[in-house]
Motif scaffolding. Sequence first.
Motif, mmCIF file in Angstrom:
data_model
loop_
_atom_site.group_PDB
_atom_site.id
_atom_site.type_symbol
_atom_site.label_atom_id
_atom_site.label_comp_id
_atom_site.label_asym_id
_atom_site.label_seq_id
_atom_site.Cartn_x
_atom_site.Cartn_y
_atom_site.Cartn_z
ATOM 1 N N LYS A 143 0.831 -1.214 0.000
ATOM 2 C CA LYS A 143 0.000 0.000 0.000
ATOM 3 C C LYS A 143 0.861 1.257 0.000
ATOM 4 O O LYS A 143 0.563 2.234 -0.699
ATOM 5 C CB LYS A 143 -0.951 0.015 1.208
ATOM 6 N N GLU A 144 1.938 1.244 0.771
ATOM 7 C CA GLU A 144 2.853 2.399 0.809
ATOM 8 C C GLU A 144 3.457 2.638 -0.569
ATOM 9 O O GLU A 144 3.496 3.778 -1.054
ATOM 10 C CB GLU A 144 3.970 2.154 1.824
ATOM 11 N N THR A 145 3.912 1.566 -1.188
ATOM 12 C CA THR A 145 4.519 1.680 -2.521
ATOM 13 C C THR A 145 3.499 2.158 -3.540
ATOM 14 O O THR A 145 3.781 3.030 -4.358
ATOM 15 C CB THR A 145 5.119 0.321 -2.953
ATOM 16 N N MET A 146 2.298 1.615 -3.483
ATOM 17 C CA MET A 146 1.233 2.025 -4.403
ATOM 18 C C MET A 146 0.937 3.511 -4.229
ATOM 19 O O MET A 146 0.838 4.251 -5.216
ATOM 20 C CB MET A 146 -0.031 1.193 -4.163
ATOM 21 N N ASN A 147 0.807 3.951 -3.009
ATOM 22 C CA ASN A 147 0.531 5.377 -2.748
ATOM 23 C C ASN A 147 1.676 6.261 -3.222
ATOM 24 O O ASN A 147 1.437 7.327 -3.799
ATOM 25 C CB ASN A 147 0.250 5.608 -1.259
ATOM 26 N N THR A 148 2.904 5.824 -2.996
ATOM 27 C CA THR A 148 4.065 6.590 -3.451
ATOM 28 C C THR A 148 4.066 6.733 -4.963
ATOM 29 O O THR A 148 4.251 7.834 -5.498
ATOM 30 C CB THR A 148 5.369 5.904 -2.986
ATOM 31 N N GLN A 163 10.424 2.639 -11.103
ATOM 32 C CA GLN A 163 10.282 1.339 -11.764
ATOM 33 C C GLN A 163 10.489 0.204 -10.763
ATOM 34 O O GLN A 163 9.819 -0.826 -10.830
ATOM 35 C CB GLN A 163 11.287 1.221 -12.922
ATOM 36 N N LYS A 164 11.386 0.406 -9.815
ATOM 37 C CA LYS A 164 11.611 -0.609 -8.773
ATOM 38 C C LYS A 164 10.314 -0.856 -7.998
ATOM 39 O O LYS A 164 9.964 -1.997 -7.696
ATOM 40 C CB LYS A 164 12.711 -0.164 -7.810
ATOM 41 N N GLY A 165 9.617 0.226 -7.681
ATOM 42 C CA GLY A 165 8.344 0.094 -6.973
ATOM 43 C C GLY A 165 7.310 -0.645 -7.801
ATOM 44 O O GLY A 165 6.562 -1.483 -7.283
ATOM 45 N N LEU A 166 7.272 -0.353 -9.097
ATOM 46 C CA LEU A 166 6.325 -1.049 -9.983
ATOM 47 C C LEU A 166 6.634 -2.536 -10.070
ATOM 48 O O LEU A 166 5.723 -3.368 -10.078
ATOM 49 C CB LEU A 166 6.357 -0.432 -11.386
ATOM 50 N N THR A 167 7.907 -2.850 -10.123
ATOM 51 C CA THR A 167 8.308 -4.256 -10.159
ATOM 52 C C THR A 167 7.855 -4.957 -8.881
ATOM 53 O O THR A 167 7.316 -6.070 -8.924
ATOM 54 C CB THR A 167 9.829 -4.368 -10.339
ATOM 55 N N TYR A 168 8.048 -4.298 -7.760
ATOM 56 C CA TYR A 168 7.606 -4.860 -6.478
ATOM 57 C C TYR A 168 6.091 -5.080 -6.478
ATOM 58 O O TYR A 168 5.604 -6.122 -6.065
ATOM 59 C CB TYR A 168 8.019 -3.944 -5.320
ATOM 60 N N LEU A 169 5.353 -4.080 -6.958
ATOM 61 C CA LEU A 169 3.893 -4.206 -7.001
ATOM 62 C C LEU A 169 3.471 -5.377 -7.883
ATOM 63 O O LEU A 169 2.586 -6.155 -7.515
ATOM 64 C CB LEU A 169 3.261 -2.912 -7.504
ATOM 65 N N SER A 170 4.096 -5.502 -9.041
ATOM 66 C CA SER A 170 3.754 -6.596 -9.958
ATOM 67 C C SER A 170 4.013 -7.955 -9.316
ATOM 68 O O SER A 170 3.176 -8.858 -9.393
ATOM 69 C CB SER A 170 4.568 -6.475 -11.245
#
Length: 156
Positions: free
Chosen positions: A10-15, A58-65
Motif C-alpha cells: 500500500k505504501e509503494t502504491m501510494n508513493t 520502476q523498482k516500486g512497480l516491479t515490487y507491485l507486480s
Amino acid sequence: LDSLPPAHYKETMNTILTWTQQSETKLSMPQVAIAEYEIMEQRLREFKALQSSLPEQQKGLTYLSTTVEELCRKGPAEVSRSYRSELEVVLGRWKKLSAQLAEQCQKLEERMTKLQRFQNDTRTLKKWMAEVDVFLKEEWPALGDSEALEKQLEQC
C-alpha cells in the motif's frame, strides 16, 4: 490473510500514485510559446529530473507486480481481479507518462535548438542592418567622381 497485501504494498502504491499524479500535472502544464531560452532550459531540467527518477519508481512497480502475482496465486479470484485491475491502471498511466516525458523532452530540445538558431540569425541580421545603416548615412560622392561612384556601387 493470504489475500491481503503487505503494508509495504500500500505504501509503494501510494508513493507511485502520488509521483505519477505530480508528474502528470507537470507535463500537463499548458505548452505556451516560450521565447526565453532560460525558461526552456528550466523546463527541460524539470523533465530530465522526472526522467532520472523513472528507474527508482520502476523498482516500486516491479515490487507491485511481483506482490500482485503472489496475491493472485494465494487469494480468491475476485480479490485477484481487483488487484490486477488496479495494477493495470497504474501500469497504463506509467507507460503513458514515460512516453509523454520522452516526447516532451525531445520536442523541447528541438525547440531550444530552433530558438538558439533564430536568436543567432537575428543577431547577425541586426549587425548587418547596422552596417547598412552606417553605409547609407555616408556622404555620397560628387557626380563627377567616377572612381568613388564605382567603389560605392561595388559596396551596394
